[in-house]
Design a protein around this motif. Structure first.
Motif, short mmCIF file in Angstrom:
data_model
loop_
_atom_site.label_atom_id
_atom_site.label_comp_id
_atom_site.label_asym_id
_atom_site.label_seq_id
_atom_site.Cartn_x
_atom_site.Cartn_y
_atom_site.Cartn_z
N ALA A 90 -2.69 -10.13 -7.28
CA ALA A 90 -1.95 -9.12 -6.54
C ALA A 90 -0.48 -9.22 -6.92
N LEU A 91 0.12 -8.07 -7.18
CA LEU A 91 1.54 -7.98 -7.51
C LEU A 91 2.19 -7.26 -6.34
N LEU A 92 2.77 -8.02 -5.43
CA LEU A 92 3.26 -7.50 -4.16
C LEU A 92 4.75 -7.19 -4.24
N LEU A 93 5.09 -5.93 -4.05
CA LEU A 93 6.49 -5.49 -3.96
C LEU A 93 6.74 -5.10 -2.51
N SER A 94 7.78 -5.66 -1.90
CA SER A 94 8.01 -5.36 -0.48
C SER A 94 9.45 -4.97 -0.21
N ALA A 95 9.61 -4.02 0.71
CA ALA A 95 10.93 -3.61 1.19
C ALA A 95 11.45 -4.65 2.17
N GLY A 153 9.67 -2.78 -11.80
CA GLY A 153 9.08 -2.02 -12.90
C GLY A 153 8.25 -2.89 -13.83
N LEU A 154 8.66 -4.14 -14.00
CA LEU A 154 7.87 -5.07 -14.82
C LEU A 154 6.50 -5.32 -14.19
N LEU A 155 6.47 -5.42 -12.86
CA LEU A 155 5.19 -5.60 -12.18
C LEU A 155 4.32 -4.36 -12.31
N ALA A 156 4.94 -3.18 -12.23
CA ALA A 156 4.19 -1.94 -12.41
C ALA A 156 3.61 -1.87 -13.81
N LYS A 157 4.38 -2.28 -14.80
CA LYS A 157 3.90 -2.29 -16.18
C LYS A 157 2.74 -3.26 -16.34
N ALA A 158 2.86 -4.42 -15.69
CA ALA A 158 1.76 -5.40 -15.74
C ALA A 158 0.49 -4.80 -15.17
N MET A 159 0.62 -3.97 -14.12
CA MET A 159 -0.56 -3.32 -13.55
C MET A 159 -1.19 -2.38 -14.57
N THR A 160 -0.37 -1.58 -15.25
CA THR A 160 -0.93 -0.63 -16.21
C THR A 160 -1.57 -1.36 -17.39
N GLU A 161 -1.16 -2.59 -17.64
CA GLU A 161 -1.74 -3.38 -18.72
C GLU A 161 -2.93 -4.22 -18.25
N GLY A 162 -3.34 -4.03 -16.98
CA GLY A 162 -4.50 -4.73 -16.46
C GLY A 162 -4.27 -6.19 -16.09
N GLN A 163 -3.00 -6.57 -15.92
CA GLN A 163 -2.69 -7.96 -15.59
C GLN A 163 -2.62 -8.23 -14.10
N GLY A 164 -2.70 -7.18 -13.29
CA GLY A 164 -2.60 -7.37 -11.85
C GLY A 164 -2.82 -6.08 -11.12
N THR A 165 -2.92 -6.17 -9.80
CA THR A 165 -3.10 -5.03 -8.92
C THR A 165 -1.85 -4.89 -8.07
N LEU A 166 -1.18 -3.75 -8.19
CA LEU A 166 0.09 -3.55 -7.52
C LEU A 166 -0.12 -3.16 -6.07
N ILE A 167 0.65 -3.80 -5.19
CA ILE A 167 0.64 -3.47 -3.76
C ILE A 167 2.08 -3.18 -3.37
N TRP A 168 2.31 -1.98 -2.85
CA TRP A 168 3.64 -1.50 -2.47
C TRP A 168 3.74 -1.57 -0.96
N ALA A 169 4.55 -2.47 -0.43
CA ALA A 169 4.72 -2.64 1.01
C ALA A 169 6.07 -2.07 1.42
N ALA A 173 8.13 6.06 -0.20
CA ALA A 173 7.14 6.33 -1.25
C ALA A 173 7.41 5.43 -2.45
N PRO A 174 6.37 5.02 -3.16
CA PRO A 174 6.61 4.20 -4.34
C PRO A 174 7.34 5.00 -5.42
N ALA A 180 -0.56 4.53 -8.63
CA ALA A 180 -1.92 3.99 -8.48
C ALA A 180 -1.97 2.74 -7.62
N CYS A 181 -0.87 2.39 -7.00
CA CYS A 181 -0.85 1.15 -6.24
C CYS A 181 -1.48 1.34 -4.85
N THR A 182 -1.87 0.21 -4.27
CA THR A 182 -2.26 0.18 -2.87
C THR A 182 -0.98 0.18 -2.05
N ARG A 183 -0.93 0.97 -0.99
CA ARG A 183 0.28 1.06 -0.18
C ARG A 183 0.06 0.41 1.17
#
Length: 196
Positions: A90-95, A153-169, A173-174, A180-183
């Motif tokens: 999981a690649l977790l980005l949080s506000a 943005g690096l985490l988002a790129k990692a998601m597009t490359e199949g290295q992780g699943t992005l979660i936007w907390a 809006a992302p 394509a992230c889980t919100r």
């Protein structure tokens, strides 16, 4: 990484909003690579009860830090997250506005699959303390990267490359490229983009 503090490879710095004059070093692609490799090398298992106790022990200090960060966050009991660990980390980005009770629920729920957490710079201090007390009980399954939108943005790129699943907390809006992230909202339930 692996429960240890590791100096960032990045060179860019941004201000820490809650601490006048303080700056944090933004993680770069090398830092993300190290974090992902560290999660893959994590051989232990997270200890949920110990994670919850570590958080509870630091709640008074975490609440004071959150107040200094400008967020009225009582650091309430962790919320149980409905999310399951994804196949990739999981690649977790949080506000900064997301309560630590929600972050804790996410970290505990997702830790078995590995989590790289990138909090907003406005929550840098509380995130650092929280991870410092959690990692001894996480079996090498949690990593923290500090940074700004470019780091996100690096985490988002990692998601597009199949290295992780992005979660936007966040209630916001992302950004573009993270559709394509889980919100997870700051206060409401998680949503999966496949169910929209």
């Amino acid at each position: 990484m692996g429960g240890r503090w590791t100096a960032s490879l990045g060179q860019r710095m941004v201000p820490v909003p809650a601490v006048p004059g303080a700056r944090l070093v933004c993680a770069d692609a090398g830092d993300l690579g190290r974090a992902l490799a560290g999660l893959q090398g994590g051989s232990g298992r997270p200890e949920p009860d110990a994670l919850y106790r570590a958080y509870a022990d630091e709640k008074p200090l975490l609440a004071r830090i959150r107040a200094r960060e400008g967020v009225a966050d009582p650091c309430a009991a962790p919320e149980r997250s409905p999310l399951q660990p994804p196949r990739a980390p999981a690649l977790l980005l949080s506000a900064a506005s997301v309560p630590l009770s929600r972050i804790m629920g996410l970290l505990v729920a997702l830790a078995p699959g590995g989590v790289v957490w990138k909090p907003a710079p406005g929550a840098a201090a509380s995130a650092h303390l929280l991870m410092r007390v959690l990692v001894p009980h996480a079996g090498g399954r949690l990593a923290l990267l500090q940074g700004d939108h470019a780091t996100g943005g690096l985490l988002a790129k990692a998601m597009t490359e199949g290295q992780g699943t992005l979660i936007w907390a966040s209630d916001a809006a992302p950004p573009d490229g993270m559709d394509a992230c889980t919100r997870v909202s700051a206060r409401g339930p998680a949503t999966d983009p496949r169910r929209r």
